[in-house]
Design a protein around this motif. Structure first.
Motif, PDB file in Angstrom:
ATOM      1  N   VAL A  20      14.429   3.562  13.763  1.00  0.00           N
ATOM      2  CA  VAL A  20      12.977   3.658  13.351  1.00  0.00           C
ATOM      3  C   VAL A  20      12.329   5.082  12.677  1.00  0.00           C
ATOM      4  O   VAL A  20      13.526   6.246  13.060  1.00  0.00           O
ATOM      5  CB  VAL A  20      11.981   3.450  15.299  1.00  0.00           C
ATOM      6  CG1 VAL A  20      12.236   4.968  15.864  1.00  0.00           C
ATOM      7  CG2 VAL A  20      10.628   3.789  14.702  1.00  0.00           C
TER       8      VAL A  20
ATOM      9  N   LEU B 140       7.904   6.098  14.830  1.00  0.00           N
ATOM     10  CA  LEU B 140       6.766   5.057  15.483  1.00  0.00           C
ATOM     11  C   LEU B 140       5.620   4.471  16.598  1.00  0.00           C
ATOM     12  O   LEU B 140       5.311   4.696  17.009  1.00  0.00           O
ATOM     13  CB  LEU B 140       7.207   3.762  14.699  1.00  0.00           C
ATOM     14  CG  LEU B 140       6.649   4.949  12.723  1.00  0.00           C
ATOM     15  CD1 LEU B 140       7.215   5.456  11.524  1.00  0.00           C
ATOM     16  CD2 LEU B 140       5.883   2.636  12.425  1.00  0.00           C
TER      17      LEU B 140
ATOM     18  N   LEU C 189       2.534   5.844  17.129  1.00  0.00           N
ATOM     19  CA  LEU C 189       2.420   4.804  16.578  1.00  0.00           C
ATOM     20  C   LEU C 189       0.719   4.575  17.251  1.00  0.00           C
ATOM     21  O   LEU C 189      -0.507   4.592  16.316  1.00  0.00           O
ATOM     22  CB  LEU C 189       2.414   3.611  16.277  1.00  0.00           C
ATOM     23  CG  LEU C 189       2.317   3.202  14.997  1.00  0.00           C
ATOM     24  CD1 LEU C 189       2.103   3.358  13.693  1.00  0.00           C
ATOM     25  CD2 LEU C 189       3.279   1.486  14.590  1.00  0.00           C
TER      26      LEU C 189
ATOM     27  N   ARG D 131       8.052   3.596   2.585  1.00  0.00           N
ATOM     28  CA  ARG D 131       7.301   3.606   3.499  1.00  0.00           C
ATOM     29  C   ARG D 131       7.137   2.879   4.665  1.00  0.00           C
ATOM     30  O   ARG D 131       8.216   1.393   4.423  1.00  0.00           O
ATOM     31  CB  ARG D 131       5.876   3.481   2.438  1.00  0.00           C
ATOM     32  CG  ARG D 131       5.332   3.752   1.536  1.00  0.00           C
ATOM     33  CD  ARG D 131       3.809   3.676   1.223  1.00  0.00           C
ATOM     34  NE  ARG D 131       3.441   4.973  -0.086  1.00  0.00           N
ATOM     35  CZ  ARG D 131       2.486   5.208  -0.573  1.00  0.00           C
ATOM     36  NH1 ARG D 131       1.235   4.242  -0.026  1.00  0.00           N
ATOM     37  NH2 ARG D 131       1.810   5.493  -0.779  1.00  0.00           N
ATOM     38  N   SER D 132       6.961   2.741   5.898  1.00  0.00           N
ATOM     39  CA  SER D 132       6.462   1.794   6.838  1.00  0.00           C
ATOM     40  C   SER D 132       5.825   0.159   6.459  1.00  0.00           C
ATOM     41  O   SER D 132       4.527   0.858   6.823  1.00  0.00           O
ATOM     42  CB  SER D 132       5.647   2.234   7.820  1.00  0.00           C
ATOM     43  OG  SER D 132       6.208   1.801   9.618  1.00  0.00           O
ATOM     44  N   PRO D 133       5.707  -0.811   6.609  1.00  0.00           N
ATOM     45  CA  PRO D 133       5.080  -2.087   6.872  1.00  0.00           C
ATOM     46  C   PRO D 133       4.310  -1.881   8.026  1.00  0.00           C
ATOM     47  O   PRO D 133       3.458  -2.212   7.622  1.00  0.00           O
ATOM     48  CB  PRO D 133       6.075  -2.567   7.068  1.00  0.00           C
ATOM     49  CG  PRO D 133       7.713  -2.304   7.045  1.00  0.00           C
ATOM     50  CD  PRO D 133       8.089  -1.178   7.256  1.00  0.00           C
ATOM     51  N   GLN D 134       4.363  -1.022   9.109  1.00  0.00           N
ATOM     52  CA  GLN D 134       2.896  -0.757   9.888  1.00  0.00           C
ATOM     53  C   GLN D 134       2.480  -0.172   9.503  1.00  0.00           C
ATOM     54  O   GLN D 134       0.857   0.233   9.649  1.00  0.00           O
ATOM     55  CB  GLN D 134       3.766  -0.052  11.048  1.00  0.00           C
ATOM     56  CG  GLN D 134       4.888  -1.765  11.942  1.00  0.00           C
ATOM     57  CD  GLN D 134       5.862  -1.851  11.474  1.00  0.00           C
ATOM     58  OE1 GLN D 134       6.637  -1.202  10.876  1.00  0.00           O
ATOM     59  NE2 GLN D 134       5.558  -3.516  11.305  1.00  0.00           N
TER      60      GLN D 134
ATOM     61  N   THR E   6       9.504  -4.718  16.504  1.00  0.00           N
ATOM     62  CA  THR E   6       9.697  -4.392  14.621  1.00  0.00           C
ATOM     63  C   THR E   6       8.227  -4.760  14.721  1.00  0.00           C
ATOM     64  O   THR E   6       7.199  -4.141  14.066  1.00  0.00           O
ATOM     65  CB  THR E   6      10.947  -5.942  14.441  1.00  0.00           C
ATOM     66  OG1 THR E   6      12.346  -5.867  15.161  1.00  0.00           O
ATOM     67  CG2 THR E   6       9.887  -5.875  12.964  1.00  0.00           C
TER      68      THR E   6
ATOM     69  N   GLY F  67       7.399  -1.266  14.708  1.00  0.00           N
ATOM     70  CA  GLY F  67       8.072  -0.761  13.695  1.00  0.00           C
ATOM     71  C   GLY F  67       9.647  -0.488  13.315  1.00  0.00           C
ATOM     72  O   GLY F  67      10.251   0.766  12.750  1.00  0.00           O
TER      73      GLY F  67
ATOM     74  N   GLN G  58      13.696  -1.085  13.463  1.00  0.00           N
ATOM     75  CA  GLN G  58      15.102  -2.074  12.607  1.00  0.00           C
ATOM     76  C   GLN G  58      15.710  -2.596  13.853  1.00  0.00           C
ATOM     77  O   GLN G  58      16.178  -1.775  14.127  1.00  0.00           O
ATOM     78  CB  GLN G  58      15.196  -1.806  10.934  1.00  0.00           C
ATOM     79  CG  GLN G  58      16.381  -2.939  10.304  1.00  0.00           C
ATOM     80  CD  GLN G  58      16.774  -2.211   9.143  1.00  0.00           C
ATOM     81  OE1 GLN G  58      16.285  -1.421   9.028  1.00  0.00           O
ATOM     82  NE2 GLN G  58      17.072  -3.159   9.002  1.00  0.00           N
TER      83      GLN G  58
END
Length: 325
Positions: free
Chosen positions: A127, A206, A210, A228-231, A287, A291, A293
């Motif tokens: 992460v 995150l 987050l 960049r993070s998708p979240q 995930t 965020g 993997q």
């Protein structure tokens, strides 16, 4: 409910096919609860990963996985307890880059040898981290923070793990700014002090950061990964925000046992990790929500990764100008 029950039965059957081919000794494992030592505090990202994997693996193994938090000394207290535990498979470590890669780069007296004293089981997940400041700090971007730091000598940053410290020290070294390091025994306490404006900056993964960013209790400035993070797709990378080419540092989590645990036991634990990782509940918890993997591996792949990461963290500590403690 019937569909979920049938799905679980199918998963258990598939898992059984993976592990019943081993010797009789492996078939008898586990016959009592397994202790999973988390070398960081309850509520930390490591704790979240341990509990999420542990819940799914307990169903597959037919025995409880009991989480035991042993925070302190950047994770070395908990990791050392596993290194010295009986090699029977009933004590496992949810290790991280702090305990199983970075420790020799940061400390002179590491009480274990991360290559010799642990048996790799499987990589779990990784992460990125978020660079965040207190809402009371008068900046909105990382560039503004850097500019502010060049005019002030009273700014501070918190850390409770190797990734948190080294990521920030690298940022300071690459931008030429100064902040006073405030070490913490555990991440949740550092987060509380960031929210209360008792420290200026905190860089954490995150999983921890987050929820606070989304609740607007702290202000996110950048993410430490190369993409960049998708979240948080609107949050720039450190490279984008400050023009620091080559800056990247992420946290990761993996499962280990003490050295010399029977190979059949390692195989059974690895199979349980792999099957647990397929669970939609686990994927959603780690995930989609945080965020992370998820990427289970073979023991051999984890062993190679630990060696690569140890070299990487040694280089990162050198770039950051960190002297061993």
């Amino acid at each position: 409910m019937l569909v979920k029950s049938l799905a679980l039965v199918g998963a258990l059957a598939a898992f059984g096919a993976l592990v019943t081919a081993g010797p009789v000794a492996a078939q008898n494992y586990p016959n009592r609860p397994i202790r999973a030592i988390v070398p960081f505090a309850a509520g930390s990202a490591t704790d979240i990963v341990a509990r999420t994997f542990g819940d799914r693996m307990s169903l597959l193994l037919g025995q409880s996985i009991v989480i035991e938090n042993r925070p302190g000394a950047n994770g070395m207290i908990g990791a050392d307890a596993v290194a010295k535990a009986q090699a029977d498979g009933y004590t496992i470590l949810i290790g991280t880059n702090s305990t199983n890669a970075a420790a020799p780069a940061l400390f002179n007296n590491v009480p274990f040898d991360m290559h010799r004293d642990f048996q790799p089981v499987s990589f779990l997940c990784s992460v990125p981290l978020i660079v965040a400041v207190s809402n009371a700090v008068p900046v909105r971007t990382l560039a503004e923070l850097i500019a502010l730091a060049k005019t002030r000598n009273d700014l501070t940053f918190a850390s409770a793990s190797a990734s948190q410290r080294v990521s920030t020290e690298m940022l300071l070294a690459m931008t030429g700014i100064k902040m006073t390091h405030v070490p913490y025994r555990q991440g949740p306490t550092a987060m509380q002090d960031l929210i209360a404006n008792r420290v200026t900056l905190f860089t954490a993964d995150l999983g921890v950061m987050l929820p606070q960013v989304r609740a607007n209790t702290v202000r996110a400035l950048a993410v430490t990964s190369s993409t960049r993070s998708p979240q948080m797709p609107d949050l720039p990378t450190v490279d984008e925000a400050a023009g620091l080419k080559g800056y990247e540092l992420i946290a990761w989590f993996a499962m280990f046992t003490p050295a010399n645990v029977p190979a059949e036991v390692v195989t059974k634990l690895n199979a349980a990790v792999r099957e647990a990782a397929k669970s939609p509940e686990l994927q959603n918890a780690l995930t989609a929500a945080l965020g992370m993997q998820v990427a289970p591996s073979s023991p051999e792949e984890l062993s190679a990764r630990v060696r690569e990461e140890a070299a990487k963290w040694m280089q990162a500590a050198t770039i950051a100008g960190i002297e061993k403690q």
